[in-house]
Motif scaffolding. Structure first.
Motif, PDB file in Angstrom:
ATOM      1  N   THR A 100      -8.215  -8.099 -22.448  1.00 23.46           N
ATOM      2  CA  THR A 100      -7.140  -7.585 -21.643  1.00 23.46           C
ATOM      3  C   THR A 100      -7.418  -8.322 -20.123  1.00 23.46           C
ATOM      4  O   THR A 100      -8.103  -8.614 -19.975  1.00 23.46           O
ATOM      5  CB  THR A 100      -7.065  -6.080 -21.736  1.00 23.46           C
ATOM      6  OG1 THR A 100      -8.348  -5.764 -20.823  1.00 23.46           O
ATOM      7  CG2 THR A 100      -7.004  -5.437 -23.002  1.00 23.46           C
ATOM      8  N   GLY A 101      -6.136  -8.139 -19.445  1.00 22.56           N
ATOM      9  CA  GLY A 101      -6.201  -8.463 -18.156  1.00 22.56           C
ATOM     10  C   GLY A 101      -7.134  -7.906 -17.294  1.00 22.56           C
ATOM     11  O   GLY A 101      -8.050  -8.365 -16.327  1.00 22.56           O
ATOM     12  N   MET A 102      -7.362  -6.475 -17.741  1.00 17.83           N
ATOM     13  CA  MET A 102      -8.733  -5.771 -16.988  1.00 17.83           C
ATOM     14  C   MET A 102      -9.935  -6.397 -17.082  1.00 17.83           C
ATOM     15  O   MET A 102     -10.953  -6.691 -16.397  1.00 17.83           O
ATOM     16  CB  MET A 102      -8.634  -4.498 -17.442  1.00 17.83           C
ATOM     17  CG  MET A 102      -9.446  -3.551 -16.225  1.00 17.83           C
ATOM     18  SD  MET A 102      -8.388  -3.393 -14.842  1.00 17.83           S
ATOM     19  CE  MET A 102      -9.892  -3.281 -13.836  1.00 17.83           C
ATOM     20  N   CYS A 159       1.302  -8.708 -13.105  1.00 18.26           N
ATOM     21  CA  CYS A 159       2.730  -8.808 -13.667  1.00 18.26           C
ATOM     22  C   CYS A 159       2.515  -8.187 -15.082  1.00 18.26           C
ATOM     23  O   CYS A 159       2.166  -8.735 -15.926  1.00 18.26           O
ATOM     24  CB  CYS A 159       3.193  -9.948 -13.669  1.00 18.26           C
ATOM     25  SG  CYS A 159       4.920 -10.084 -14.223  1.00 18.26           S
ATOM     26  N   SER A 160       3.075  -6.858 -15.285  1.00 14.10           N
ATOM     27  CA  SER A 160       2.949  -6.094 -16.614  1.00 14.10           C
ATOM     28  C   SER A 160       4.007  -5.131 -16.805  1.00 14.10           C
ATOM     29  O   SER A 160       4.702  -4.873 -15.805  1.00 14.10           O
ATOM     30  CB  SER A 160       1.562  -5.519 -16.352  1.00 14.10           C
ATOM     31  OG  SER A 160       1.223  -4.823 -17.729  1.00 14.10           O
ATOM     32  N   ASN A 161       3.937  -4.830 -18.070  1.00 21.00           N
ATOM     33  CA  ASN A 161       5.120  -3.811 -18.488  1.00 21.00           C
ATOM     34  C   ASN A 161       4.284  -2.408 -18.316  1.00 21.00           C
ATOM     35  O   ASN A 161       5.153  -1.282 -18.542  1.00 21.00           O
ATOM     36  CB  ASN A 161       5.382  -3.994 -19.987  1.00 21.00           C
ATOM     37  CG  ASN A 161       6.465  -5.232 -20.134  1.00 21.00           C
ATOM     38  OD1 ASN A 161       7.029  -5.274 -19.422  1.00 21.00           O
ATOM     39  ND2 ASN A 161       6.099  -5.907 -21.209  1.00 21.00           N
ATOM     40  N   VAL A 162       2.992  -2.269 -18.201  1.00 23.24           N
ATOM     41  CA  VAL A 162       2.229  -1.070 -17.972  1.00 23.24           C
ATOM     42  C   VAL A 162       2.512  -0.770 -16.518  1.00 23.24           C
ATOM     43  O   VAL A 162       2.316  -1.447 -15.642  1.00 23.24           O
ATOM     44  CB  VAL A 162       0.737  -1.268 -18.503  1.00 23.24           C
ATOM     45  CG1 VAL A 162      -0.158  -0.053 -18.209  1.00 23.24           C
ATOM     46  CG2 VAL A 162       0.754  -1.892 -19.824  1.00 23.24           C
ATOM     47  N   ALA A 163       2.631   0.820 -16.302  1.00 30.82           N
ATOM     48  CA  ALA A 163       2.645   1.197 -14.995  1.00 30.82           C
ATOM     49  C   ALA A 163       1.278   1.117 -14.454  1.00 30.82           C
ATOM     50  O   ALA A 163       0.342   1.732 -14.959  1.00 30.82           O
ATOM     51  CB  ALA A 163       3.172   2.444 -14.777  1.00 30.82           C
ATOM     52  N   GLN A 203      -5.579   1.388  -7.147  1.00 36.18           N
ATOM     53  CA  GLN A 203      -6.758   1.489  -7.902  1.00 36.18           C
ATOM     54  C   GLN A 203      -7.207  -0.009  -8.203  1.00 36.18           C
ATOM     55  O   GLN A 203      -8.212  -0.228  -8.551  1.00 36.18           O
ATOM     56  CB  GLN A 203      -6.284   1.929  -9.297  1.00 36.18           C
ATOM     57  CG  GLN A 203      -6.245   3.518  -8.997  1.00 36.18           C
ATOM     58  CD  GLN A 203      -5.976   4.499 -10.308  1.00 36.18           C
ATOM     59  OE1 GLN A 203      -5.209   3.873 -11.375  1.00 36.18           O
ATOM     60  NE2 GLN A 203      -6.484   5.735 -10.285  1.00 36.18           N
ATOM     61  N   LEU A 204      -6.315  -0.975  -8.330  1.00 39.15           N
ATOM     62  CA  LEU A 204      -6.571  -2.220  -8.469  1.00 39.15           C
ATOM     63  C   LEU A 204      -7.147  -3.129  -7.456  1.00 39.15           C
ATOM     64  O   LEU A 204      -7.734  -4.201  -7.627  1.00 39.15           O
ATOM     65  CB  LEU A 204      -5.346  -3.086  -9.056  1.00 39.15           C
ATOM     66  CG  LEU A 204      -4.937  -2.326 -10.430  1.00 39.15           C
ATOM     67  CD1 LEU A 204      -3.642  -3.121 -10.979  1.00 39.15           C
ATOM     68  CD2 LEU A 204      -6.007  -2.590 -11.838  1.00 39.15           C
ATOM     69  N   VAL A 245       1.396  -5.841  -7.372  1.00 40.57           N
ATOM     70  CA  VAL A 245       1.924  -5.708  -8.812  1.00 40.57           C
ATOM     71  C   VAL A 245       3.328  -5.383  -9.213  1.00 40.57           C
ATOM     72  O   VAL A 245       4.113  -4.767  -8.180  1.00 40.57           O
ATOM     73  CB  VAL A 245       1.401  -4.023  -9.212  1.00 40.57           C
ATOM     74  CG1 VAL A 245       1.998  -3.511 -10.662  1.00 40.57           C
ATOM     75  CG2 VAL A 245      -0.138  -3.826  -9.048  1.00 40.57           C
ATOM     76  N   LEU A 246       3.781  -6.495 -10.030  1.00 43.40           N
ATOM     77  CA  LEU A 246       5.094  -6.345 -10.399  1.00 43.40           C
ATOM     78  C   LEU A 246       5.204  -5.792 -11.776  1.00 43.40           C
ATOM     79  O   LEU A 246       4.521  -6.042 -12.894  1.00 43.40           O
ATOM     80  CB  LEU A 246       5.369  -7.914 -10.601  1.00 43.40           C
ATOM     81  CG  LEU A 246       5.464  -8.778  -9.480  1.00 43.40           C
ATOM     82  CD1 LEU A 246       5.477 -10.214  -9.536  1.00 43.40           C
ATOM     83  CD2 LEU A 246       6.371  -8.377  -8.094  1.00 43.40           C
TER      84      LEU A 246
END
Length: 122
Positions: A59-61, A81-85, A90-91, A99-100
């Motif tokens: 994952t990106g994480m 840039c993600s579909n996840v809220a 926190q990042l 965050v996009l």
């Protein structure tokens, strides 16, 4: 000219992000996996990253954690840039500057995020 690495496994999104990067005056390269990203970062030394959080495999994480484990990469600016809220606050400890949301982002949102990367890389 700023160098921007895009880590995105969807070819259509990668093309969109690369187009915006080029319009912003950046040189862009794209990889589809976190492992490829680390190799490209070592080889090409980008000024910033655009990272999809939902990649096939790692994952990106996982990539954000890997970057933090390297003193020379811990301050590399990242736009997620993600579909996840996701919560930017926190990042931030992982080098994320913006965050996009893929479902809602506009061209102006992408330009603003890229300008943040440009400021960080100067």
């Amino acid at each position: 000219m700023k160098k921007l690495l895009i880590i995105e496994d969807d070819p259509q999104w990668a093309a969109v992000l690369e187009r915006y990067a080029l319009e912003a005056g950046c040189t862009a390269r794209t990889v589809v996996a976190a492992g490829q990203a680390m190799a490209m970062i070592d080889e090409w030394r980008p000024d910033g990253l655009i990272l999809d959080m939902l990649l096939a495999g790692e994952t990106g994480m996982a990539l954000l954690n890997e970057l933090q484990s390297h003193e020379d990469l811990a301050r590399l600016p990242v736009v997620v840039c993600s579909n996840v809220a996701l919560d930017l606050d926190q990042l931030r400890p992982f080098g994320v500057r913006a965050v996009l949301d893929k479902a809602r982002m506009t061209p102006d949102d992408v330009r603003a995020a890229l300008s943040v990367l440009g400021e960080e890389a100067e």
